[in-house]
Design an enzyme around this catalytic site. Structure first.
Site, short mmCIF file in Angstrom:
data_model
loop_
_atom_site.label_atom_id
_atom_site.label_comp_id
_atom_site.label_asym_id
_atom_site.label_seq_id
_atom_site.Cartn_x
_atom_site.Cartn_y
_atom_site.Cartn_z
N PRO A 188 -4.41 9.74 4.30
CA PRO A 188 -4.06 8.89 2.84
C PRO A 188 -5.75 7.95 2.19
O PRO A 188 -6.11 7.47 3.41
CB PRO A 188 -3.45 8.74 2.90
CG PRO A 188 -2.59 7.66 3.88
CD PRO A 188 -3.03 8.72 5.33
N HIS A 217 -6.32 6.70 10.37
CA HIS A 217 -4.62 6.60 9.79
C HIS A 217 -4.81 6.88 8.26
O HIS A 217 -4.26 7.14 7.25
CB HIS A 217 -3.55 5.22 10.03
CG HIS A 217 -3.48 4.57 9.03
ND1 HIS A 217 -5.14 3.34 9.52
CD2 HIS A 217 -2.96 3.79 8.56
CE1 HIS A 217 -4.41 2.95 8.77
NE2 HIS A 217 -3.35 2.52 8.16
N ASN A 274 2.60 4.11 13.01
CA ASN A 274 2.78 2.47 13.50
C ASN A 274 3.84 2.97 14.32
O ASN A 274 5.22 2.77 13.71
CB ASN A 274 2.95 2.02 12.64
CG ASN A 274 1.97 1.03 11.80
OD1 ASN A 274 1.02 1.19 11.74
ND2 ASN A 274 2.63 0.28 10.74
N ASN A 300 0.86 -1.02 0.04
CA ASN A 300 0.19 0.23 -0.06
C ASN A 300 0.87 0.95 0.01
O ASN A 300 -0.20 2.27 -0.07
CB ASN A 300 -0.90 -0.18 1.74
CG ASN A 300 0.13 -0.24 2.50
OD1 ASN A 300 0.67 -0.51 2.34
ND2 ASN A 300 -1.27 0.37 3.88
#
Lengths: 142, 496
Positions: free
Chosen positions: B393, B419, B335, B208
């Site tokens: 995003p 996130h 993260n 991703n």
């Protein structure tokens, strides 16, 4: 297992991909899991057994052995772009494995790019003997 | 699909908050708290992520609740989109609570270019970025990091790569934690991690991860947008990547270490990927020392990637990146585990009550973004009045967002929000649905140029594989966890 992937198949996970495999022996199961991992990384690339990589892994049990084996292969890919093609596993017990893997060096200009495998997870990791065969499953982080 | 839908209890707190009561499972020490609306909840309930929220609630020292953001989806041990704050004395640290891609994160660069100026050169720009920025499987970066250099990356973070010519000091000012966590301990990093990280600095990766050229599409808060330097129809660049093989290996190493050490501390967890140890233990300190090295590697990586992108823009537009106004707006980690000061309820006190004491806690953000309010000392000087930029995003066909942090997030979620969009479809399912179609051509018809290296990469990452980020962001905005500033739409994307 379906016709296309004798010995291993992929299963779904929301963000990642699982490999489920079967083998008559533990050694065969480990090879099938490795083939699944290789396909995830390089799809159906034409790979040749150009160089040897000796391997020796020890672990607490079959689950941990499969994990350590796949981790080692992934480490070789990450650091040397090595992908296994042929497996000569001489000694496989439920806690150790020794042998030689023959494989190719991945080259993005010649080979098909599959997925970047980040890690072999322990999430649903399972290796067991069932109905006269060895079954294993693992999810890899993409 | 190997998934079991959620059949456990879920109590509605309000339109955006749902509680998994502690009574659901004897081992739960605190309740679960899920931020979502009814629509998102439908997908969330379809996989094992809510069970994972409940499992995380088993961890010793967890404060208030095991929290999940609206982009939550099924992870390993921890759900992706989870927040777990630990008492530093009684709590645990868990490598799985940070994830394999330590300090995976996002940065956003503004430009003075308008869509009109970029459009005629868009294809050239995307092709040049695709050519200049190492991405995909098995690609090396231009920076080789031997042991000596690695030591500097690990301990100095993006400062060191900036000294090597990748960017300017101001970039570090606009990076979470100035692009460097204190307390990084290279002696706790394995040789295997160093080897995996040797040639991966300045590489995007795959999956991703992406680099996207975008346009400002909607402005929700003009004053904040002005402060950030974002204007309607101006072009931005977003980069999503992390600590690469270096961080993946550190996570793996410490899942082993913590998994083995748990018994010694009398900790048992419902999933091997939840392996954890006391924060204040030899293994806990070692993991934190190594994790910070990976966090610093990731900031260095995104810094290098941004500078490579700036150089490409310079060539394509024939002006220096400074003249193009390519200033870094902000870089967020999603993260990570961090030590932060937060107000926590006193023993036996209510979780949402105003009373409590301020103390140091260890916040695990696994697929969650820091969302600090205006005036917070860690919010960059330039943004002190509007709050810390929160960069979210979305998928490559829809939108991405810039929000700013809020006091409400500080009080409720340890200064955290969502996130991203969050996956809703498995990779294999996505490939099946793309069969006979060209996702690239479909996106191109929508005006988005996509270039990807992997054969299935673009299919797996197709817009339909994700929740609509608009829905996710609406929930965090309405719940007060962050405030919408602008929406971005993609013009071109490069993928590994």
């Amino acid at each position: 297992m379906n016709d296309h992937h004798a010995g291993y198949e992929f299963f779904e996970h929301t963000a990642d991909i699982g490999i489920r495999a079967r083998g008559a022996t533990l050694a065969e199961l480990l090879v099938q899991l490795a083939k699944g991992l290789t396909e995830l990384i390089a799809e159906d690339s034409r790979l040749e057994p150009r160089r040897n990589h000796p391997i020796s892994v020890r672990a607490d049990g079959p689950d941990a052995l499969a994990l350590a084996w796949l981790q080692e292969l992934l480490f070789w890919f990450s650091t040397e772009r090595f992908l296994p093609v042929e497996y000569a596993l001489e000694e496989v017990t439920e806690t150790s494995l020794r042998g030689t893997v023959r494989g190719d060096t991945f080259d993005p200009s010649r080979h098909v790019q599959g997925r970047e495998v980040k890690a072999i997870t322990r999430h649903v990791l399972q290796v067991e003997r069932r109905g006269g065969a060895w079954h294993g499953q693992v999810i890899v982080d993409i | 699909m190997g998934e079991r839908a959620w059949t456990g209890p879920l109590e509605k707190v309000d339109d955006y908050r749902w509680r998994i009561p502690k009574s659901y499972d004897r081992g739960m020490r605190v309740p679960g708290l899920v931020f979502a609306d009814e629509r998102l909840l439908k997908d969330i309930k379809a996989d094992q992520s809510l069970q994972q929220v409940a499992n995380v609630a088993h961890l010793p020292g967890l404060i208030k609740a095991s929290m999940a953001m609206p982009d939550i989806h099924w992870g390993y041990g921890f759900p992706i989109g989870g927040v777990a704050a630990m008492d530093v004395e009684k709590g645990v640290i868990s490598p799985g609570g940070v994830g394999y891609d330590i300090n995976c994160g996002v940065r956003l660069v503004r430009t003075d270019l308008t869509v009109e100026e970029v459009q005629p050169k868009l294809r050239t720009l995307i092709a040049s970025l695709f050519n200049d920025i190492p991405c995909g499987v098995g690609m090396s970066g231009e920076i080789r990091v031997g042991r000596k250099e690695a030591e500097r990356v690990m301990t100095q973070g993006c400062r060191w790569v900036i000294q090597q010519g990748y960017g300017v000091a101001d970039d570090a000012e606009h990076t979470e934690s100035h692009g460097c966590l204190e307390g990084a301990d290279p002696s706790k990093v394995s040789d295997r991690a160093l080897q995996r990280g040797r040639d991966q600095l300045g590489t995007l990766g795959s999956g991703n991860h992406f680099l996207e050229v975008q346009a400002v599409d909607t402005i929700f808060d003009e004053q904040a947008a002005n402060v950030l330097g974002l204007f309607l129809d101006h072009v931005t660049v977003m980069i999503h990547s992390g600590s690469r093989g270096f961080g993946y290996q550190i996570c793996d190493d410490y899942l082993d270490v913590t998994g083995r050490a748990m018994a010694k501390y009398g900790i048992s967890v419902p999933d091997r990927q939840l392996a954890c140890v006391p924060i204040d233990s030899e293994e806990g300190r070692a993991y934190l020392g190594a994790m910070r090295c990976a966090a610093n590697y990731a900031w260095s990586n995104r810094q290098c990637l941004m500078q490579l992108a700036r150089r490409t823009f310079e060539r394509v537009f024939g002006k220096s990146w400074e003249a193009l106004g390519m200033r870094l707006i902000y870089d967020v980690a999603h993260n990570i585990a961090k030590f932060e000061r937060h107000r926590v309820p006193t023993e036996g006190g209510s979780a949402s009550g105003g009373n409590g004491v301020e103390k140091m806690v260890c916040v695990h953000r696994k697929g969650a973004t820091r969302s600090f309010p205006p005036g917070h000392p860690e919010t960059p000087e330039a943004y002190r009045e509007i709050g810390q930029p929160v960069i979210i995003p979305g998928d490559m066909g829809r939108n991405s967002f810039v929000l700013v942090g809020t006091q409400a997030a500080m009080e409720e979620t340890f200064g955290s929000c969502c996130h991203g969009a969050g996956r809703v479809m498995s990779r294999t399912e996505a490939v099946r649905r793309a069969s006979g179609r060209s996702i690239e051509q479909e996106l191109e018809r929508q005006g988005v140029i996509v270039m990807g290296r992997g054969r299935k990469g673009v299919a797996e990452e197709q817009p339909g594989a994700y929740k609509d980020v608009n829905d996710v962001v609406r929930v965090v905005h309405n719940a007060g966890l962050a405030k919408r500033v602008v929406r971005l739409r993609p013009l071109g994307v490069i993928k590994g």
